[in-house]
Write an enzyme that holds these catalytic residues in place. Structure first.
Site, mmCIF file in Angstrom:
data_model
loop_
_atom_site.group_PDB
_atom_site.id
_atom_site.type_symbol
_atom_site.label_atom_id
_atom_site.label_comp_id
_atom_site.label_asym_id
_atom_site.label_seq_id
_atom_site.Cartn_x
_atom_site.Cartn_y
_atom_site.Cartn_z
ATOM 1 N NE ARG A 27 -15.175 14.128 -6.683
ATOM 2 C CZ ARG A 27 -14.887 14.324 -7.962
ATOM 3 N NH1 ARG A 27 -14.449 15.507 -8.370
ATOM 4 N NH2 ARG A 27 -15.040 13.357 -8.830
ATOM 5 N N GLY A 37 -10.916 8.783 -7.781
ATOM 6 C CA GLY A 37 -9.932 8.748 -8.861
ATOM 7 C C GLY A 37 -8.797 9.738 -8.662
ATOM 8 C CE1 TYR A 92 23.764 1.430 12.815
ATOM 9 C CE2 TYR A 92 22.262 0.142 11.456
ATOM 10 C CZ TYR A 92 22.889 0.372 12.666
ATOM 11 O OH TYR A 92 22.621 -0.448 13.740
ATOM 12 C CD GLU A 111 15.438 2.331 12.932
ATOM 13 O OE1 GLU A 111 15.541 1.845 14.063
ATOM 14 O OE2 GLU A 111 16.375 2.910 12.347
ATOM 15 C CB THR A 168 10.176 -3.160 6.054
ATOM 16 O OG1 THR A 168 8.924 -3.451 5.450
ATOM 17 C CG2 THR A 168 11.144 -4.294 5.818
ATOM 18 C CD GLN A 216 21.848 -3.941 11.881
ATOM 19 O OE1 GLN A 216 22.209 -3.099 12.704
ATOM 20 N NE2 GLN A 216 20.658 -4.501 11.939
ATOM 21 C CB THR A 217 20.358 -4.779 5.885
ATOM 22 O OG1 THR A 217 19.665 -4.189 6.981
ATOM 23 C CG2 THR A 217 19.481 -5.819 5.227
HETATM 24 C C1 LIG Z 1 -6.594 4.722 -13.405
HETATM 25 C C2 LIG Z 1 -7.946 5.272 -13.735
HETATM 26 C C3 LIG Z 1 -8.454 5.096 -15.007
HETATM 27 C C4 LIG Z 1 -9.699 5.654 -15.367
HETATM 28 N N1 LIG Z 1 -10.144 5.502 -16.646
HETATM 29 C C5 LIG Z 1 -11.304 6.136 -17.024
HETATM 30 C C6 LIG Z 1 -11.763 6.100 -18.381
HETATM 31 O O1 LIG Z 1 -11.144 5.484 -19.257
HETATM 32 N N2 LIG Z 1 -12.899 6.793 -18.694
HETATM 33 C C7 LIG Z 1 -13.619 7.476 -17.761
HETATM 34 O O2 LIG Z 1 -14.630 8.068 -18.106
HETATM 35 N N3 LIG Z 1 -13.221 7.518 -16.455
HETATM 36 C C8 LIG Z 1 -12.078 6.865 -16.060
HETATM 37 N N4 LIG Z 1 -11.665 6.921 -14.733
HETATM 38 C C9 LIG Z 1 -12.457 7.648 -13.755
HETATM 39 C C10 LIG Z 1 -13.169 6.714 -12.780
HETATM 40 O O3 LIG Z 1 -14.213 6.069 -13.428
HETATM 41 C C11 LIG Z 1 -13.659 7.500 -11.557
HETATM 42 O O4 LIG Z 1 -12.534 7.973 -10.896
HETATM 43 C C12 LIG Z 1 -14.458 6.616 -10.627
HETATM 44 O O5 LIG Z 1 -15.714 6.388 -11.195
HETATM 45 C C13 LIG Z 1 -14.649 7.185 -9.227
HETATM 46 O O6 LIG Z 1 -15.298 8.393 -9.294
HETATM 47 P P1 LIG Z 1 -14.726 9.684 -8.578
HETATM 48 O O7 LIG Z 1 -13.297 9.787 -8.934
HETATM 49 O O8 LIG Z 1 -15.629 10.777 -8.960
HETATM 50 O O9 LIG Z 1 -14.852 9.404 -7.042
HETATM 51 P P2 LIG Z 1 -15.836 10.126 -6.013
HETATM 52 O O10 LIG Z 1 -17.221 9.658 -6.255
HETATM 53 O O11 LIG Z 1 -15.608 11.585 -6.004
HETATM 54 O O12 LIG Z 1 -15.338 9.469 -4.665
HETATM 55 C C14 LIG Z 1 -14.730 10.191 -3.594
HETATM 56 C C15 LIG Z 1 -15.203 9.585 -2.276
HETATM 57 O O13 LIG Z 1 -16.580 9.906 -2.097
HETATM 58 C C16 LIG Z 1 -17.294 8.756 -1.738
HETATM 59 N N5 LIG Z 1 -18.659 8.857 -2.236
HETATM 60 C C17 LIG Z 1 -19.081 9.407 -3.395
HETATM 61 N N6 LIG Z 1 -20.410 9.288 -3.497
HETATM 62 C C18 LIG Z 1 -20.854 8.641 -2.396
HETATM 63 C C19 LIG Z 1 -22.129 8.212 -1.925
HETATM 64 N N7 LIG Z 1 -23.224 8.437 -2.634
HETATM 65 N N8 LIG Z 1 -22.195 7.566 -0.751
HETATM 66 C C20 LIG Z 1 -21.097 7.332 -0.043
HETATM 67 N N9 LIG Z 1 -19.859 7.709 -0.429
HETATM 68 C C21 LIG Z 1 -19.750 8.371 -1.592
HETATM 69 C C22 LIG Z 1 -16.533 7.610 -2.390
HETATM 70 O O14 LIG Z 1 -16.789 6.391 -1.737
HETATM 71 C C23 LIG Z 1 -15.098 8.065 -2.232
HETATM 72 O O15 LIG Z 1 -14.634 7.672 -0.970
HETATM 73 C C24 LIG Z 1 -10.439 6.357 -14.395
HETATM 74 C C25 LIG Z 1 -9.939 6.503 -13.097
HETATM 75 C C26 LIG Z 1 -8.708 5.969 -12.764
HETATM 76 C C27 LIG Z 1 -8.193 6.154 -11.376
HETATM 77 C C1 LIG Z 2 13.755 1.777 2.505
HETATM 78 C C2 LIG Z 2 14.678 0.941 3.323
HETATM 79 C C3 LIG Z 2 15.792 1.528 3.903
HETATM 80 C C4 LIG Z 2 16.704 0.767 4.636
HETATM 81 N N1 LIG Z 2 17.818 1.362 5.164
HETATM 82 C C5 LIG Z 2 18.762 0.574 5.768
HETATM 83 C C6 LIG Z 2 19.995 1.142 6.244
HETATM 84 O O1 LIG Z 2 20.231 2.346 6.133
HETATM 85 N N2 LIG Z 2 20.916 0.321 6.807
HETATM 86 C C7 LIG Z 2 20.696 -1.021 6.943
HETATM 87 O O2 LIG Z 2 21.561 -1.725 7.451
HETATM 88 N N3 LIG Z 2 19.526 -1.593 6.523
HETATM 89 C C8 LIG Z 2 18.560 -0.821 5.936
HETATM 90 N N4 LIG Z 2 17.381 -1.396 5.491
HETATM 91 C C9 LIG Z 2 17.155 -2.841 5.682
HETATM 92 C C10 LIG Z 2 16.105 -3.121 6.747
HETATM 93 O O3 LIG Z 2 16.628 -2.854 7.998
HETATM 94 C C11 LIG Z 2 15.620 -4.577 6.616
HETATM 95 O O4 LIG Z 2 14.993 -4.721 5.384
HETATM 96 C C12 LIG Z 2 14.668 -4.918 7.731
HETATM 97 O O5 LIG Z 2 15.383 -5.066 8.911
HETATM 98 C C13 LIG Z 2 13.857 -6.194 7.467
HETATM 99 O O6 LIG Z 2 14.682 -7.279 7.322
HETATM 100 P P1 LIG Z 2 14.594 -8.246 6.081
HETATM 101 O O7 LIG Z 2 14.503 -7.426 4.853
HETATM 102 O O8 LIG Z 2 15.695 -9.199 6.222
HETATM 103 O O9 LIG Z 2 13.206 -9.001 6.243
HETATM 104 P P2 LIG Z 2 13.013 -10.552 6.598
HETATM 105 O O10 LIG Z 2 13.377 -10.784 8.014
HETATM 106 O O11 LIG Z 2 13.657 -11.395 5.587
HETATM 107 O O12 LIG Z 2 11.425 -10.652 6.485
HETATM 108 C C14 LIG Z 2 10.737 -11.432 5.510
HETATM 109 C C15 LIG Z 2 9.503 -12.016 6.167
HETATM 110 O O13 LIG Z 2 9.888 -13.012 7.100
HETATM 111 C C16 LIG Z 2 9.249 -12.801 8.329
HETATM 112 N N5 LIG Z 2 10.108 -13.275 9.422
HETATM 113 C C17 LIG Z 2 11.434 -13.183 9.513
HETATM 114 N N6 LIG Z 2 11.855 -13.717 10.674
HETATM 115 C C18 LIG Z 2 10.756 -14.129 11.343
HETATM 116 C C19 LIG Z 2 10.523 -14.744 12.610
HETATM 117 N N7 LIG Z 2 11.523 -15.045 13.430
HETATM 118 N N8 LIG Z 2 9.248 -15.014 12.979
HETATM 119 C C20 LIG Z 2 8.225 -14.720 12.162
HETATM 120 N N9 LIG Z 2 8.390 -14.139 10.953
HETATM 121 C C21 LIG Z 2 9.641 -13.838 10.544
HETATM 122 C C22 LIG Z 2 9.006 -11.323 8.395
HETATM 123 O O14 LIG Z 2 7.927 -11.003 9.267
HETATM 124 C C23 LIG Z 2 8.676 -10.990 6.941
HETATM 125 O O15 LIG Z 2 7.317 -11.223 6.717
HETATM 126 C C24 LIG Z 2 16.470 -0.623 4.786
HETATM 127 C C25 LIG Z 2 15.339 -1.211 4.212
HETATM 128 C C26 LIG Z 2 14.446 -0.440 3.486
HETATM 129 C C27 LIG Z 2 13.252 -1.100 2.877
#
Ligand SMILES: Cc1cc2nc3c(=O)[nH]c(=O)nc-3n(C[C@H](O)[C@H](O)[C@H](O)COP(=O)(O)OP(=O)(O)OC[C@H]3O[C@@H](n4cnc5c(N)ncnc54)[C@H](O)[C@@H]3O)c2cc1C
Ligand SMILES: Cc1cc2nc3c(=O)[nH]c(=O)nc-3n(C[C@H](O)[C@H](O)[C@H](O)COP(=O)(O)OP(=O)(O)OC[C@H]3O[C@@H](n4cnc5c(N)ncnc54)[C@H](O)[C@@H]3O)c2cc1C
Ligand SMILES: [Ca+2]
Lengths: 665, 665
Positions: free
Chosen positions: A310, A401, A135, A424, A422, A137-138
């Site tokens: 967890r 994490g 399809y 449809e 985006t 269109q875009t």
């Molecule tokens: C890209 C990436 C890089 C990292 N790099 C390192 C690194 O180099 N070294 C390292 O040691 N670690 C690293 N980490 C680990 C990271 O520090 C932990 O993921 C982070 O501290 C969050 O802990 P968690 O994953 O245990 O989350 P959790 O604590 O399990 O969180 C899960 C959910 O429980 C909720 N929750 C937990 N406790 C409470 C509470 N008391 N009250 C309310 N809500 C709670 C949280 O809000 C969350 O919604 C990395 C993680 C990522 C994603």
């Molecule tokens: C994963 C994916 C699959 C797709 N598959 C298909 C496909 O199979 N066939 C096909 O034909 N197309 C396809 N598309 C295209 C898709 O339909 C368009 O990307 C979509 O219609 C949005 O149009 P645009 O990218 O031109 O956004 P734009 O209109 O350029 O939007 C950019 C920004 O401008 C704003 N804006 C634009 N006009 C106005 C206005 N009048 N008032 C206020 N704000 C406005 C928007 O809100 C947005 O923030 C696909 C796109 C994606 C991402």
């Protein structure tokens, strides 16, 4: 081996029959049975495995994906699956691919816009998959504004052909799924030109690749537009680009149901009502809302189960650590999303009815409800996709994490879903369409009685004066109080912005100046629709007693959490007081307490298999850590203990030999 | 060839000197010069190219990444770069890699927790990169709750060694960056056990790989945890897992600045104040806020430039289509994010001062401001990272379909940034820490005078009674009116939740019950800090006149958009009326009108090079479509016109030969 179930304790506290809820959520016994069978079929076939998806380079990913698509087709033929079964099968294969566009856009567009003769010719080929269609269109320069498309289809009476041409770089077709590498044919939207006259955008079937060897036809430039967001995700799809350099197609390839070009180049509109296409639009949008519920329910299933597994931090009064699902902050994000997945399911059911109703009316040339249906479905598409995309990410963050690992299943789920905001129709633009409808409806009050989901606007006066009467928390669990709140807020917001516009010149510039408020008003209207349809659904449908209480809990939780989240609107319109918002927050916690013992069962009821979820965190048995750990050994970097690149890049560093013979730095 | 600049018209309308703004945003002339030079150095070196990142399979991606890390180090040595220059160089290489943890966590932790002797021994190796270190705290089963870690370090007096052990599956170290494949050493947090007594969590340096051949040492199981969110993104990093099976390390490998274990196994806490670590914490969090500004400014640069290039739909009064940046809905999302990037920059500058102040105080054993500093920096980390992550995604959606292509640069930017919401403290948990501080501060009012960012709580009475006096839109651009609004709202929210708790038993359970409100209150407090520090910054610093007006515009836009976005809070506390919110929305539009002619120049001032942005949509010259189109030809699927897999999977389909000899379906 004894099966582990770390969540059995959670399941034991459920206060309803999960099996009954499963059937309800599936939409009926038959639907439930088909879904179960198709999920099983996919899960048991190694060709459909999603295991490696995040680890494959694009070429291998694509190859695996077209293999699955082909294998699905073979399976469908081999087992003689019905259309419904086939759709379910493809659903569980669970990755975007060229067949989505073939079945979901190419064929329906031909059905909607082709003459009977054209339908016969093309559909007989398409149904067999002797051709693959997309399809198109875009364009690079135009998406939302379809009327601005630049591709031209110029009629040449000398040869009885159209000349398809891409006059500018920005006219390059760009995005069509399946176009990049798979399709043999494209449904191309182009500017029809006859005799130097521009008749606007029309649809043309253009063959783009040879049916012999799949090589692009002469003067056709076509390919894939490149990598998209998120690992596997949407990268299984070959979204493509397409340029024509004066490519000729027979005149018959213009879809001519609504307008024709005769042999001598005369352009004629048919007398068929243009509204006939509306049915298809409602059907597509109904699918989008059901899809939203499905995607959100997958994310919620993962996050709820993992939050029950967890544990983090202690409660001073009790030994051991608390399950993070016990924390109010966790509940206050998770449970409203759970309720939203239920709410969108109910709205999806209603939209099925709406579709049938529209089709019936169209048959009788009754177009009276179309503007309302158009606005309502546009708006529901917009809010359901935005809320779902954000909700999936929220669920991912609620997993801490581990949610960031692809092994959680959540990163790909988000990446593959988010473009629904985006395509449809851009969600902002859709809400502006809703707003125009609301303004028009309000302007006609007294003259035209608003219908369907806009009927409440007939009460705008009353809704604007009478404020909420809630004085105790539990009143917030009364459906009619909830409904009135949403009606009052939406009516007031719409009336307020209409008044602003009325005070101005009423020009398009005025409209543009107020679009932020108009979008808010449209969103309020759509949230009301969800609440009202969920409530109605629970009142009118024959819902088994055993699950009614839980569904009402979901309904109240959805509505009340929306009030709290959008408190600003309810307060600014003067309908609610700060005190009433505080009561709403308290009541919400009571609802959370009721959800808590049922939380795992409520997600079990979505009936997502482990295979479909593809998540170590969301496993049915809650055996999270074992499977995270096992999963790491599939990572390609672990193929060797010493990593490829050590000799060239790490060793020179560690041995201070950066300029030595080994170093390639 | 003439250089194109599709945005020259936009630049011509700017009302300030972009070069002056660049120097301001860089933090000074010297910083600006270094940044420019390092950006250039990276851009001109093909080894640092990011071009292929999204197209590489994980192994190749990782290999390219360690090559870049090594090459950066070689460049640093070759050119004799200063520490500041080296940091900037790594910044522009722009991908997470093992050296981040080596320099950013391993070394600082040794500095903070090692004795002088230990520092001497390990840092001399680490500074040369003769060893590569990582920071191994998080385990499969424990992240946020560090006190719950399960890895044990049991002292064996017989050999004067610690026995490092992973007693359970959940005690597996999991997540440490650089651990998976690169590190030779890990700073391991483990439960110290002497003589059967558990002394809680302490840090140990453990060698994990041979310095000869990089093979893991005996009884060490280590590897990469697998693919993470988002194509290239964070997948350049080898986040790892690590298990010990009774691995022995010398006693001296425990970092002993704050506590020691003697040869005979006696555990002793040193008399060094434990607060000494606070300096490092403030430093890290200051970096996070500056980082947030940087990431957000990248996304905003892309979205603003593209919105000025992209045209969609017409204005009935004018010919041609409108730039989408003209649409109010687009402005109302984009311009507040632009202002936020400026606001976080100002807050970052202030935090630099705060860091210096804390270090000075620590030197003098003045710990009085620490609780306030701790709360304030925890809270700023939380809101800045959450807002930035959401803001990047918002910018991506504002680019419509094209934003979803990796060629836009935005998908990877989001994927690589979003875990900042989780690491260095889960954002919800951090806000709960802020809330505890606010409650404590309020409870001591009258006894202890609140300091720094909490000083306004001393006025809680007055702030709770006096409502906003705004009666005309333009008053909303008055900084003192804005400041008072944020103070009043935050003071009222904090007081309200404190009152609720006071009415209860004051137990931990009461606290837990009110965590959603506590989190909101903490967020309100942090938004106030941003507003107040931005305002103060503009008043006290010597800001060049030529850019002052634009900065005030950014400040007012930030503050006012926050009021509109959080209207519910301001209304519920009774401080604002619905009318005043409507006036705020109107005034915001006036501010948008002032931003509009400066929008492109305001993003130009962030001074992001095309190389660093890596975005076809965000190019300086606005030549979007040419580069999107060119970019597609780098996609591997386009290596052949007929896609690999056609013979096996597409041809059998198209030729109805699914069971034939060719088919591998
Ligand atoms: C890209 C990436 C890089 C990292 N790099 C390192 C690194 O180099 N070294 C390292 O040691 N670690 C690293 N980490 C680990 C990271 O520090 C932990 O993921 C982070 O501290 C969050 O802990 P968690 O994953 O245990 O989350 P959790 O604590 O399990 O969180 C899960 C959910 O429980 C909720 N929750 C937990 N406790 C409470 C509470 N008391 N009250 C309310 N809500 C709670 C949280 O809000 C969350 O919604 C990395 C993680 C990522 C994603
Ligand atoms: C994963 C994916 C699959 C797709 N598959 C298909 C496909 O199979 N066939 C096909 O034909 N197309 C396809 N598309 C295209 C898709 O339909 C368009 O990307 C979509 O219609 C949005 O149009 P645009 O990218 O031109 O956004 P734009 O209109 O350029 O939007 C950019 C920004 O401008 C704003 N804006 C634009 N006009 C106005 C206005 N009048 N008032 C206020 N704000 C406005 C928007 O809100 C947005 O923030 C696909 C796109 C994606 C991402
Ligand atoms: Ca104006």
């Amino acid at each position: 081996v004894m099966a582990v179930d770390h969540l059995s304790g959670e399941r034991a506290t459920a206060q309803f029959d999960v099996e009954v809820m499963k059937v309800y959520l599936a939409g009926g016994q038959r639907e439930h049975e088909i879904a179960t069978r198709m999920a099983q079929l996919v899960a048991s076939d190694p060709i459909f495995s999603k295991e490696d998806r995040v680890r494959l380079a694009r070429k291998d990913l694509y190859k695996a994906s077209i293999r699955k698509a082909g294998h699905a087709w073979k399976t469908i033929l081999e087992k003689g699956l019905s259309e419904e079964e086939s759709m379910k099968l493809r659903h569980f294969v669970d990755e975007p691919t060229f067949t989505d566009l073939h079945w979901g856009m190419f064929i329906p567009a031909i059905k909607g816009q082709g003459t009977e003769e054209q339908q016969h010719k093309w559909l007989s080929l398409a149904y067999k998959m002797s051709i693959i269609g997309c399809y198109a269109q875009t364009e690079l320069g135009h998406g939302s504004n379809v009327q601005g498309l630049e591709t031209t289809a110029t009629f040449d009476p000398a040869t009885d052909e159209f000349v398809m041409h891409s006059p500018t770089l920005t006219s390059t077709k760009w995005w069509p799924g399946g176009l990049g590498k798979a399709s043999t044919h494209a449904l191309v939207y182009a500017r029809l030109i006859t005799d130097n006259k521009d008749h606007g955008i029309h649809a043309f079937i253009v063959q783009i690749r040879s049916l012999e060897d799949h090589v692009p036809l002469p003067n056709v430039t076509v390919g894939d537009i490149g990598v998209k967001f998120g690992n596997g995700g949407y990268n299984t799809m070959d979204n493509g680009f397409l340029r024509f350099d004066h490519v000729r197609i027979p005149r018959e390839n213009m879809l001519m149901r609504l307008a024709t070009v005769t042999k001598d180049g005369k352009y004629e509109r048919s007398d068929k009502p243009r509204q006939l296409g509306y049915g298809a639009m409602v059907f597509v949008r109904q699918g989008i809302v059901i899809d939203a519920s499905n995607y959100l329910s997958r994310a919620v299933t993962i996050a709820v189960r993992y939050s029950a597994v967890r544990r983090q931090f202690g409660n001073k009064d009790e030994p051991g650590e608390l399950q993070v699902i016990e924390y109010r902050t966790q509940q206050s994000k998770l449970f409203p999303l759970l309720a939203t997945a239920y709410a969108y399911r109910a709205v999806g059911f209603w939209m099925k009815w709406l579709y049938a109703d529209v089709m019936e009316r169209l048959k009788n040339n009754d177009f009276s409800t179309l503007p309302e249906v158009h606005a309502c479905t546009a708006g529901l598409k917009s809010i359901a996709t935005s809320v779902t995309a954000d909700g999936i990410e929220e669920c991912r963050k609620l997993c801490g994490g581990h949610g960031y690992l692809c092994a959680s299943g959540l990163p790909e789920l988000y990446a593959v879903y988010v473009p629904a905001c985006t395509y449809e129709g851009d969600n902002t633009i859709l809400l502006l369409q809703v707003a125009r409808f609301l303004l028009k409806t309000l302007s006609q009050i007294g003259k035209v009685k608003p219908v369907g989901t806009a009927a409440y606007l007939g009460n705008v006066k009353q809704l604007s004066t009478q404020n909420c009467k809630v004085s105790q928390g539990h009143e917030w669990s009364n459906p009619s109080i909830l409904l009135e709140a949403f009606e009052a807020r939406s009516a007031r917001q719409a009336a307020a912005v209409a008044l602003r516009l009325a005070r101005g010149s009423g020009s398009e510039a005025d409209f543009q100046e107020n679009t932020p408020e108009l979008v808010e008003s449209a969103r309020a209207h759509c949230q009301l629709i969800v609440v009202s349809k969920f409530i109605e659904h629970l009142q009118t449908e024959t819902i088994p007693e055993g699950i009614k209480e839980q569904l009402m809990l979901m309904c109240n939780t959805y509505a009340l959490s929306q009030i709290v989240e959008n408190a600003g609107d309810f307060l600014a319109t003067g309908y609610l007081t700060g005190k009433q918002i505080a009561l709403a927050k308290d009541e919400l916690k009571h609802l959370f307490d009721k959800i808590r013992p049922n939380a795992v069962a409520l997600v079990d009821a979505f009936d997502h298999t482990d295979d479909y979820l593809g998540s170590a965190l969301g496993r049915y048995d809650g055996d999270v850590y074992t499977h995270l750990y096992k999963g790491a050994f599939k990572e390609s970097l672990n193929d060797t203990v010493v990593v490829d690149g050590y000799e060239e890049y790490l060793k020179p560093l560690l041995t201070q030999n950066l300029w030595g013979p080994q170093s390639k730095l």
